[in-house]
Design an enzyme around this catalytic site. Structure first.
Site, short mmCIF file in Angstrom:
data_model
loop_
_atom_site.label_atom_id
_atom_site.label_comp_id
_atom_site.label_asym_id
_atom_site.label_seq_id
_atom_site.Cartn_x
_atom_site.Cartn_y
_atom_site.Cartn_z
N GLY A 21 -5.63 134.11 143.32
CA GLY A 21 -5.46 135.39 142.62
C GLY A 21 -6.56 136.38 142.95
N ASP A 22 -7.78 135.89 143.13
CA ASP A 22 -8.90 136.74 143.50
C ASP A 22 -8.65 137.41 144.85
OD1 ASP A 22 -11.74 137.70 143.39
OD2 ASP A 22 -11.94 136.33 145.10
#
Length: 136
Positions: A21-22
């Site tokens: 997600g980062d």
């Protein structure tokens, strides 16, 4: 750019989901601000101001208020908040801010793998929020 077809996000750790997600969120932010053309220091400062725990925690709070989440998505947020990460710091904003940021990233990683349509809905909401902030 797609995850491996055999990926099973329910079998992945919250840390692995947050890791993905980062990356997805940073790519979204970098892509958004690379045009119109800017000097690299200005671009980097803009990206860093949005891809950090404090900014992501604030964005998650707005997101949670404005965006209806399914029970599965709520569970992913909880998993992300409870992930044990060594990188958490007890500084400005405290550990809660880092927990929010990890939860936010885990949710993005999860939806990126599991539901492209939902992922696009979430990113579209974020685009609109950033448009408001940027004065578009």
């Amino acid at each position: 750019m797609s995850p491996v077809a055999s990926a099973q996000p329910d079998q992945m750790s919250a840390s692995a989901l947050a890791y993905l997600g980062d990356v997805v969120f940073e790519l979204f932010i970098r892509s958004r601000y690379v045009w119109p053309q800017r000097r690299m220091p200005q671009l980097q400062n803009t990206v860093v101001s949005l891809v950090n725990a404090e900014a992501q925690s604030k964005l998650l709070k707005k997101f949670h208020d404005d965006f209806a989440l399914s029970s599965t998505e709520q569970a992913v947020l909880a998993r992300g908040r409870n992930a044990s990460l060594t990188a958490r710091k007890k500084g400005k904003g405290g550990e809660s801010m880092y927990q929010d940021s990890t939860a936010f990233e885990a949710l993005l990683g999860y939806t990126y793998i599991s539901d492209k349509v939902r992922f696009i809905e979430m990113m579209s909401w974020m685009k609109l929020e950033l448009d408001k902030t940027d004065g578009y």
